[in-house]
Design an enzyme around this catalytic site. Structure first.
Site, mmCIF file in Angstrom:
data_model
loop_
_atom_site.group_PDB
_atom_site.id
_atom_site.type_symbol
_atom_site.label_atom_id
_atom_site.label_comp_id
_atom_site.label_asym_id
_atom_site.label_seq_id
_atom_site.Cartn_x
_atom_site.Cartn_y
_atom_site.Cartn_z
ATOM 1 C CE LYS A 97 -3.779 4.996 -1.236
ATOM 2 N NZ LYS A 97 -4.977 5.399 -2.359
ATOM 3 C CE1 TYR A 142 -4.122 2.009 0.815
ATOM 4 C CE2 TYR A 142 -2.635 3.030 2.380
ATOM 5 C CZ TYR A 142 -3.789 3.177 1.512
ATOM 6 O OH TYR A 142 -4.675 4.342 1.652
#
Length: 251
Positions: A156, A152
């Protein structure tokens, strides 16, 4: 009279996406509520229509190029050419690196990065033709690193680089690109994180609030308000920026 502009929000069946769809509708956009679950998308669109706005729910897997092309074409046909795109769709598959599977890694990359790429590629033609466009990508404070979120965090952080490149490539056509990086926001996703680590959600929220300078956790509407500004006419000189909406400064 200025014609109504069309906005697409992905991952908009709940949380930040749903709040953003409702906010952009309030701002006067016709809104396409995109999500993997078309029934859930349509439910959000129905609340927008009930409030006097214009919206449709569209089921799209943002990681599937054919579905993206078909979904954007449907939006253009039913609502008008999309000149605002909010790439919000996201999933988590949290685990420490030694436990993280290839599927955990690939699924997160596919939704966040491939999805943002495919959606942007499909929408940018409408924006450049209109000489106006607003792209907002949802990054995260986790882009700076977060235990158990190697996939993640990497996705991002990648969206921040993607955003800056879009700003460079598309600026001459009247298109801006920015990223919003939320801190701790009270959503189903953060509830899932609390469940994963075995902490009651209320306790999880209280701890997060204690670590935030403004003394509370964020709400989806906090993020939607920032996105609203970045999509406005007044934000035409703001591009290539990453705005942390986290209740205080980050290192």
């Amino acid at each position: 009279m200025t014609p109504v502009r069309t906005a697409i929000v992905t991952g908009a069946a709940r949380g930040i996406g749903a709040a953003t769809a409702r906010r952009l509708a309030k701002d006067g956009y016709a809104v396409a509520v995109l999500d993997l679950d078309e029934a859930a998308s349509e439910a959000v669109a129905a609340t927008i229509r009930a409030a006097g706005g214009s919206a449709i729910g569209v089921g799209v897997d943002v990681a599937d190029a054919e579905q993206v092309a078909a979904g954007v074409a449907r939006v253009a046909d039913e609502l008008g050419p999309p000149v605002v795109l909010v790439n919000n769709a996201g999933i988590i598959r949290d685990n420490l690196i030694f436990r993280m599977t290839e599927a955990d890694w690939d699924s997160v990359m596919n939704v966040h990065l491939r999805g943002a790429f495919l959606m942007t590629r499909a929408c940018q033609a409408h924006m450049t033709e209109a000489s106006f466009g607003r792209i907002v990508n949802l990054s995260s404070s986790s882009a700076q690193g977060n235990r158990g979120q190697a996939n993640y965090s990497a996705a991002k952080a990648g969206l921040q680089g993607f955003t800056k490149t879009l700003a460079i490539e598309l600026g001459r056509f009247g298109v801006t690109a920015n990223a919003v990086a939320p801190g701790f926001i009270q959503t189903d996703m953060t509830a899932a994180t609390a469940e994963r680590i075995g902490v009651p959600f209320e306790e999880f929220l209280a701890h997060a609030a204690s670590q935030t300078p403004v003394g509370r956790v964020g709400q989806p509407e906090d993020i939607a308000a920032t996105i609203s500004f970045l999509c406005s006419e007044e934000a035409g000189f703001v591009s290539g920026q990453v705005i942390y909406v986290a209740g205080g400064p980050l290192d």
